[in-house]
Design an enzyme around this catalytic site. Structure first.
Site, PDB file in Angstrom:
ATOM      1  N   GLU A  28       0.891  -1.161   0.000  1.00 19.87           N
ATOM      2  CA  GLU A  28       0.000   0.000   0.000  1.00 19.87           C
ATOM      3  C   GLU A  28       0.925   1.205   0.000  1.00 19.87           C
ATOM      4  O   GLU A  28       1.543   1.525   1.022  1.00 19.87           O
ATOM      5  CB  GLU A  28      -0.879  -0.018   1.254  1.00 19.87           C
ATOM      6  N   THR A  63      -3.435   6.444   2.307  1.00 23.64           N
ATOM      7  CA  THR A  63      -3.527   7.855   2.682  1.00 23.64           C
ATOM      8  C   THR A  63      -4.175   8.669   1.554  1.00 23.64           C
ATOM      9  O   THR A  63      -3.745   9.770   1.220  1.00 23.64           O
ATOM     10  CB  THR A  63      -2.149   8.438   3.078  1.00 23.64           C
ATOM     11  N   ARG A 106       1.697   9.995   1.457  1.00 21.87           N
ATOM     12  CA  ARG A 106       2.189  10.885   2.524  1.00 21.87           C
ATOM     13  C   ARG A 106       3.419  11.664   2.130  1.00 21.87           C
ATOM     14  O   ARG A 106       3.797  12.607   2.811  1.00 21.87           O
ATOM     15  CB  ARG A 106       2.572  10.043   3.739  1.00 21.87           C
ATOM     16  N   LYS A 150     -11.188  -0.589   6.495  1.00 21.76           N
ATOM     17  CA  LYS A 150      -9.996  -0.439   7.325  1.00 21.76           C
ATOM     18  C   LYS A 150     -10.477  -0.128   8.753  1.00 21.76           C
ATOM     19  O   LYS A 150     -11.457   0.614   8.924  1.00 21.76           O
ATOM     20  CB  LYS A 150      -9.151   0.716   6.769  1.00 21.76           C
TER      21      LYS A 150
END
Ligand code: 3PG
Length: 224
Positions: free
Chosen positions: A51, A79, A55, A139
């Site tokens: 993943e 993110t 960021r 998640k």
């Protein structure tokens, strides 16, 4: 795991891959040039999945590079905090999209594009909002800080049919306790791809930690 008949076949297949891996490395890349050696190390450890988070400025380009270089790899984006970014990462080749929170616009865009989205949830209200928007795998973030295994067990009453990917504070020491829960499809975590390891170029350690995670998943699954 039961699959909702309304879920697009491509999304159902991706959920299957998430469950098969059992663990998803959450990657924060300081530079695009770290991407390939990192993915080679993860693959050598038996975990060809990542993943790639947005960021850092390197994230989107690294994601595109990995998706092109490793078509058999399981590469998605993390993110993702806006529908615009979701569209960008899908265009770059992301097989799945992870968001820290539940944004219905992100969920809807991913469902329209028939790409698996895992919106972040840590309350019953967020779980309901994510399901209402169309998500089929959630998640659970930040997992440890939000109550961890005990919290997921409490959710199993009203949300027995919902599958989660706990992330945030998961590591080699507690991974098995999450995987033992029937509602956990897989866990996300950065411990095997810590930014320090990448900055130091310690890809041997990435490979070793990935192999250890794969072994923990195999051991946990052998009980299921
Ligand atoms: C995430 O964004 O999913 C988390 O930062 C990963 O959590 P961890 O770094 O505690 O594994």
């Amino acid at each position: 795991m039961t699959t909702n008949p309304l879920v697009a076949p491509s999304v159902a297949a991706t959920i299957g891959r998430v469950s098969e891996f059992g663990v998803l490395p959450v990657v924060e890349l300081g530079a695009v040039k770290q991407a390939q050696p990192l993915f080679e190390a993860l693959s050598a450890g038996g975990l060809p999945a990542a993943e790639v988070t947005l960021r850092t400025p390197a994230g989107l380009e690294a994601l595109r590079l990995l998706a092109e270089a490793y078509p058999e790899g399981f590469i998605g984006a993390g993110t993702v905090r806006s529908a615009e970014d979701a569209a960008r990462v899908i265009d770059a080749g992301a097989r799945f999209v992870v968001s820290p929170g539940t944004d219905p616009d992100i969920v809807r865009l991913c469902c329209e594009r028939e790409v698996l989205v895992m919106p972040g949830t840590c309350t019953p209200t967020e779980v309901q909002a994510a399901l209402r928007a169309g998500a089929s795998l959630l998640k659970f973030f930040p997992a440890e800080a939000s109550g961890g295994v005990a919290f997921l067990k409490a959710l199993a009453g009203p949300f027995a049919d919902v599958r989660f990917v706990p992330t945030g504070g998961v590591n080699a020491g507690n991974l098995a306790s999450y995987l033992a829960l029937p509602q956990v499809a897989a866990c996300g975590g950065s411990w095997m791809v810590a930014p320090r390891l990448l900055a130091e170029g310690d890809f041997a350690q990435v490979q070793a930690l990935a192999a250890q995670a794969v072994a923990i998943v195999a051991e946990a699954r052998s009980h299921g």
